[in-house]
Design an enzyme around this catalytic site. Structure first.
Site, short mmCIF file in Angstrom:
data_model
loop_
_atom_site.label_atom_id
_atom_site.label_comp_id
_atom_site.label_asym_id
_atom_site.label_seq_id
_atom_site.Cartn_x
_atom_site.Cartn_y
_atom_site.Cartn_z
N LYS A 11 -1.54 15.75 8.44
CA LYS A 11 -0.92 16.79 7.62
C LYS A 11 0.57 16.89 7.95
O LYS A 11 1.00 16.53 9.06
CB LYS A 11 -1.60 18.15 7.82
CG LYS A 11 -1.49 18.76 9.23
CD LYS A 11 -0.31 19.66 9.46
CE LYS A 11 -0.27 20.21 10.88
NZ LYS A 11 0.99 20.75 11.31
N ASP A 138 -5.43 24.93 13.23
CA ASP A 138 -5.16 24.07 12.07
C ASP A 138 -6.44 23.45 11.48
O ASP A 138 -6.37 22.79 10.44
CB ASP A 138 -4.21 22.92 12.46
CG ASP A 138 -2.75 23.37 12.51
OD1 ASP A 138 -2.45 24.45 11.99
OD2 ASP A 138 -1.93 22.62 13.08
O1 C5P Z 1 -5.36 27.36 17.99
P1 C5P Z 1 -4.70 26.28 18.78
O2 C5P Z 1 -5.48 25.90 20.01
O3 C5P Z 1 -4.35 25.08 17.96
O4 C5P Z 1 -3.33 26.87 19.28
C1 C5P Z 1 -2.57 26.29 20.31
C2 C5P Z 1 -1.55 27.29 20.80
O5 C5P Z 1 -0.58 27.54 19.80
C3 C5P Z 1 -2.12 28.66 21.14
O6 C5P Z 1 -2.56 28.73 22.46
C4 C5P Z 1 -0.93 29.56 20.91
O7 C5P Z 1 -0.07 29.51 22.02
C5 C5P Z 1 -0.21 28.91 19.76
N1 C5P Z 1 -0.53 29.46 18.43
C6 C5P Z 1 -0.07 30.73 18.10
N2 C5P Z 1 -0.34 31.23 16.84
C7 C5P Z 1 -1.01 30.50 15.94
C8 C5P Z 1 -1.46 29.20 16.26
C9 C5P Z 1 -1.20 28.71 17.51
O8 C5P Z 1 0.55 31.41 18.92
N3 C5P Z 1 -1.23 31.01 14.72
#
Ligand code: C5P
Length: 286
Positions: A11, A138
């Site tokens: 993406k 994502d």
């Molecule tokens: O959800 P995911 O594990 O992909 O997110 C990785 C990191 O990115 C989270 O620990 C957070 O620090 C940050 N994040 C965030 N807000 C989001 C998505 C991700 O703060 N909407």
């Protein structure tokens, strides 16, 4: 169960805006995402009887539950109450890792879609996306794919008209960036610029590639350390110099992409960037 093969598309963020920090530690986002042809190939074998394992053509990827594809399979079992009797997931990686192109999330989403089809579990796409939420922010978008507006943590999805056909050059500079660290940087500054997301939505609706490309914008570029920011800007300028209608960074980077209506210009940009950056690809909209 027979061995299954699925494609997991990369993406790109046409826009990425951070609206604010939430009480759960995540951030509210508003971003326009699109899928490109560049893809990993996932092979899934169930009934192996020896737990859930993942392997990849890149030796440094996790093989257990830390692998997002394996995590997705476990979440699918929990959500549907089905025991797949052990599984082996083989990942042929083509999408650069830790690049802002959603490679791991897309692998997870491809596993969810493949399992939903082959087990007859019959979850709707929104239900499957909800299973993916537990794997990563994502993953819900990757379950849906195509061009979409993602809001909330990334799980509130609105399908959009597709990105008009174009050639895309993607280039991953040779540095990596910590996603949580970039979010911390965002919290510590007052952002001066935001993407014109509404204009992007209108340009997509009108099928106006030039209008889309002009509005490519990612707030994370503004909080990169100065040297890395300069490198991203230099790649963007090189893409535009070869005729990209617009260019920008994807996700929390460091991948930079350019949208071209001229395949020859795109090929020239790929060749020149490829001399410095191994992870440079020519791809297209899907
Ligand atoms: O959800 P995911 O594990 O992909 O997110 C990785 C990191 O990115 C989270 O620990 C957070 O620090 C940050 N994040 C965030 N807000 C989001 C998505 C991700 O703060 N909407």
């Amino acid at each position: 169960m027979p061995t299954l093969t699925a494609l997991a598309h990369a993406k790109l963020n046409l826009t990425l805006d951070v609206l604010g920090r939430r009480s759960d530690g995540y951030h509210d986002l508003r971003m326009v995402m699109t899928s490109v042809a560049l893809a990993d190939v996932i092979t899934l074998e169930t009934g192996t009887g020896d737990g859930v394992q993942a392997s990849a053509n890149l030796g440094f990827l996790p093989t257990g539950e830390k692998n997002l594809a394996a995590s997705a399979l476990l979440r699918f079992q929990e959500a549907t109450g089905r025991d797949l009797g052990g599984a082996h997931i083989s990942l042929e990686k083509h999408i650069p890792v830790c690049a802002g192109m959603g490679g791991g999330s897309s692998d997870a989403a491809a596993v969810l879609r493949a399992l939903n089809d082959c087990t007859g579990a019959g979850l709707s796409l929104p239900e499957l996306a909800r299973v993916g939420e537990a794997v990563g922010s994502d993953v819900p978008y990757c379950v849906l794919g195509g061009t979409a507006l993602a809001e909330g943590r990334g799980e509130v999805l609105t399908p959009l008209a597709p990105l008009p056909r174009c050639t895309v050059v993607v280039c991953k500079p040779n540095f990596s960036i910590s996603t949580p660290e970039l979010f911390r940087q965002i919290d510590s500054v007052r952002l001066r610029h935001h993407p014109d997301t509404d204009g992007m939505l209108a340009a997509l609706e009108a099928g106006d590639l030039g209008g889309v490309a002009r509005r490519v914008y990612n707030v994370f570029e503004d909080v990169l350390p100065p040297r890395l920011r300069a490198e991203v800007a230099a790649i963007r300028q090189l893409l535009v110099g070869h005729g990209a209608l617009g260019a920008g960074m994807s996700g929390t980077g460091p991948t930079v992409f350019g949208l071209f209506d001229c395949a020859a210009g795109a090929e020239r940009a790929r060749r020149e960037l490829g001399e410095t950056y191994r992870d440079t690809f020519l791809t297209e909209t899907v």
